[in-house]
Design a protein around this motif. Sequence first.
Motif, PDB file in Angstrom:
ATOM      1  N   ASN A 112       0.819  -1.218   0.000  1.00 54.32           N
ATOM      2  CA  ASN A 112       0.000   0.000   0.000  1.00 54.32           C
ATOM      3  C   ASN A 112       0.854   1.271   0.000  1.00 54.32           C
ATOM      4  N   LEU A 113       2.078   1.167  -0.531  1.00 56.53           N
ATOM      5  CA  LEU A 113       2.980   2.323  -0.551  1.00 56.53           C
ATOM      6  C   LEU A 113       2.352   3.515  -1.267  1.00 56.53           C
ATOM      7  N   ALA A 114       1.620   3.258  -2.352  1.00 59.39           N
ATOM      8  CA  ALA A 114       0.987   4.352  -3.104  1.00 59.39           C
ATOM      9  C   ALA A 114      -0.036   5.082  -2.244  1.00 59.39           C
ATOM     10  N   ASP A 115      -0.745   4.350  -1.373  1.00 59.26           N
ATOM     11  CA  ASP A 115      -1.733   4.988  -0.492  1.00 59.26           C
ATOM     12  C   ASP A 115      -1.041   5.836   0.574  1.00 59.26           C
ATOM     13  N   ILE A 116       0.086   5.339   1.081  1.00 55.05           N
ATOM     14  CA  ILE A 116       0.846   6.123   2.061  1.00 55.05           C
ATOM     15  C   ILE A 116       1.358   7.411   1.411  1.00 55.05           C
ATOM     16  N   ALA A 117       1.887   7.280   0.193  1.00 56.10           N
ATOM     17  CA  ALA A 117       2.397   8.453  -0.530  1.00 56.10           C
ATOM     18  C   ALA A 117       1.273   9.433  -0.841  1.00 56.10           C
ATOM     19  N   ASP A 118       0.084   8.912  -1.155  1.00 58.48           N
ATOM     20  CA  ASP A 118      -1.051   9.788  -1.456  1.00 58.48           C
ATOM     21  C   ASP A 118      -1.466  10.584  -0.225  1.00 58.48           C
ATOM     22  N   ALA A 119      -1.384   9.973   0.955  1.00 56.83           N
ATOM     23  CA  ALA A 119      -1.706  10.701   2.185  1.00 56.83           C
ATOM     24  C   ALA A 119      -0.731  11.857   2.395  1.00 56.83           C
ATOM     25  N   VAL A 120       0.546  11.632   2.057  1.00 54.52           N
ATOM     26  CA  VAL A 120       1.537  12.710   2.154  1.00 54.52           C
ATOM     27  C   VAL A 120       1.208  13.816   1.153  1.00 54.52           C
ATOM     28  N   ARG A 121       0.844  13.430  -0.069  1.00 57.66           N
ATOM     29  CA  ARG A 121       0.497  14.425  -1.084  1.00 57.66           C
ATOM     30  C   ARG A 121      -0.727  15.241  -0.667  1.00 57.66           C
ATOM     31  N   GLN A 122      -1.709  14.569  -0.084  1.00 57.27           N
ATOM     32  CA  GLN A 122      -2.887  15.294   0.382  1.00 57.27           C
ATOM     33  C   GLN A 122      -2.507  16.308   1.458  1.00 57.27           C
ATOM     34  N   GLY A 123      -1.575  15.940   2.306  1.00 52.95           N
ATOM     35  CA  GLY A 123      -1.086  16.885   3.309  1.00 52.95           C
ATOM     36  C   GLY A 123      -0.412  18.080   2.670  1.00 52.95           C
ATOM     37  N   GLU A 124       0.378  17.839   1.632  1.00 53.81           N
ATOM     38  CA  GLU A 124       1.059  18.930   0.936  1.00 53.81           C
ATOM     39  C   GLU A 124       0.060  19.857   0.254  1.00 53.81           C
ATOM     40  N   LEU A 125      -0.986  19.273  -0.342  1.00 55.07           N
ATOM     41  CA  LEU A 125      -2.026  20.095  -0.976  1.00 55.07           C
ATOM     42  C   LEU A 125      -2.753  20.944   0.073  1.00 55.07           C
ATOM     43  N   SER A 126      -3.072  20.343   1.194  1.00 54.55           N
ATOM     44  CA  SER A 126      -3.757  21.084   2.261  1.00 54.55           C
ATOM     45  C   SER A 126      -2.876  22.215   2.794  1.00 54.55           C
ATOM     46  N   LEU A 127      -1.580  21.929   2.908  1.00 47.11           N
ATOM     47  CA  LEU A 127      -0.651  22.968   3.358  1.00 47.11           C
ATOM     48  C   LEU A 127      -0.636  24.128   2.375  1.00 47.11           C
ATOM     49  N   GLY A 128      -0.577  23.806   1.079  1.00 49.71           N
ATOM     50  CA  GLY A 128      -0.561  24.859   0.064  1.00 49.71           C
ATOM     51  C   GLY A 128      -1.821  25.698   0.077  1.00 49.71           C
ATOM     52  N   GLU A 129      -2.948  25.080   0.439  1.00 52.76           N
ATOM     53  CA  GLU A 129      -4.228  25.796   0.501  1.00 52.76           C
ATOM     54  C   GLU A 129      -4.486  26.397   1.878  1.00 52.76           C
ATOM     55  N   GLN A 130      -3.542  26.221   2.787  1.00 52.16           N
ATOM     56  CA  GLN A 130      -3.678  26.667   4.176  1.00 52.16           C
ATOM     57  C   GLN A 130      -4.948  26.113   4.816  1.00 52.16           C
ATOM     58  N   ASP A 131      -5.233  24.859   4.474  1.00 57.20           N
ATOM     59  CA  ASP A 131      -6.381  24.141   5.019  1.00 57.20           C
ATOM     60  C   ASP A 131      -5.876  23.291   6.182  1.00 57.20           C
ATOM     61  N   TRP A 132      -5.905  23.853   7.380  1.00 56.05           N
ATOM     62  CA  TRP A 132      -5.286  23.185   8.526  1.00 56.05           C
ATOM     63  C   TRP A 132      -6.091  21.987   8.986  1.00 56.05           C
ATOM     64  N   ARG A 133      -7.412  22.061   8.867  1.00 56.93           N
ATOM     65  CA  ARG A 133      -8.220  20.885   9.189  1.00 56.93           C
ATOM     66  C   ARG A 133      -7.915  19.762   8.209  1.00 56.93           C
ATOM     67  N   GLY A 134      -7.774  20.105   6.933  1.00 54.78           N
ATOM     68  CA  GLY A 134      -7.431  19.107   5.926  1.00 54.78           C
ATOM     69  C   GLY A 134      -6.051  18.518   6.161  1.00 54.78           C
ATOM     70  N   LEU A 135      -5.125  19.345   6.631  1.00 55.62           N
ATOM     71  CA  LEU A 135      -3.775  18.852   6.923  1.00 55.62           C
ATOM     72  C   LEU A 135      -3.811  17.841   8.063  1.00 55.62           C
ATOM     73  N   GLY A 136      -4.607  18.130   9.082  1.00 57.52           N
ATOM     74  CA  GLY A 136      -4.749  17.190  10.186  1.00 57.52           C
ATOM     75  C   GLY A 136      -5.382  15.880   9.740  1.00 57.52           C
TER      76      GLY A 136
END
Length: 227
Positions: A112-136
């Motif tokens: 499930n490495l791709a799923d783990i990597a996708d969770a990291v990418r989602q965090g990066e997207l949330s950070l870029g959008e300053q979506d702190w709830r999404g980052l959490g």
Amino acid sequence: MDADGLVADRALLGRTSTAERVAGILRTRVSAGYFPPGTRLAEEDITEALGISRNTLREAFRLLTHERLLEHKLNRGVFVRVLDMADVLDLYRVRKHVECSVARTVTEPPPNLADIADAVRQGELSLGEQDWRGLGTANIRFHQEIVAVAGSPRLDELMRGVLAELRLVFHVMANPRWFHEPYLSRNRDILAALERGNGVEAEHLLAKYLDDAERQLVEAYTARRPA
């Protein structure tokens, strides 16, 4: 209480509107930070939003109360639990045992490495959008995927409950960006170790990560106590 967003979740119930499915929807909402600790869950609003009976909702409430996510207050209703210091310490005790032991078993890139990597990418997207709830939420998903490496439905179920409770703990942090943002780069480091199949390194990084997060949360709870 943000019940309006639940309307979109009605389709998840399918034709068999069971209490377990309702509990799953509400648990996901708690994990995503939509229902902060102390929130009163209004039966009328939720039954209308999901198109379910009150009996079904009350059974879902009972299930989530058993999971320590909700509590019933006599003559007042059902509320999202407010966790205390003992809860924080116990949640991290469980996390260290489970997450670190799973990471230690890795000897090659997990399925499930791709799923783990996708969770990291989602965090990066949330950070870029300053979506702190999404980052959490992305951070919680990252840890759920770490446990999923074990391929155990029982561990997955255990961690869903643990991480939902953990989200209630996160609300103690006055500045969610200050708390969550530094851990995103540490998620990348753990991902890189897993990509190399180096479970020993991943476990070491994760253990330090969990120790640091626990310390920050304990400090926040201590500061919140009245003098």
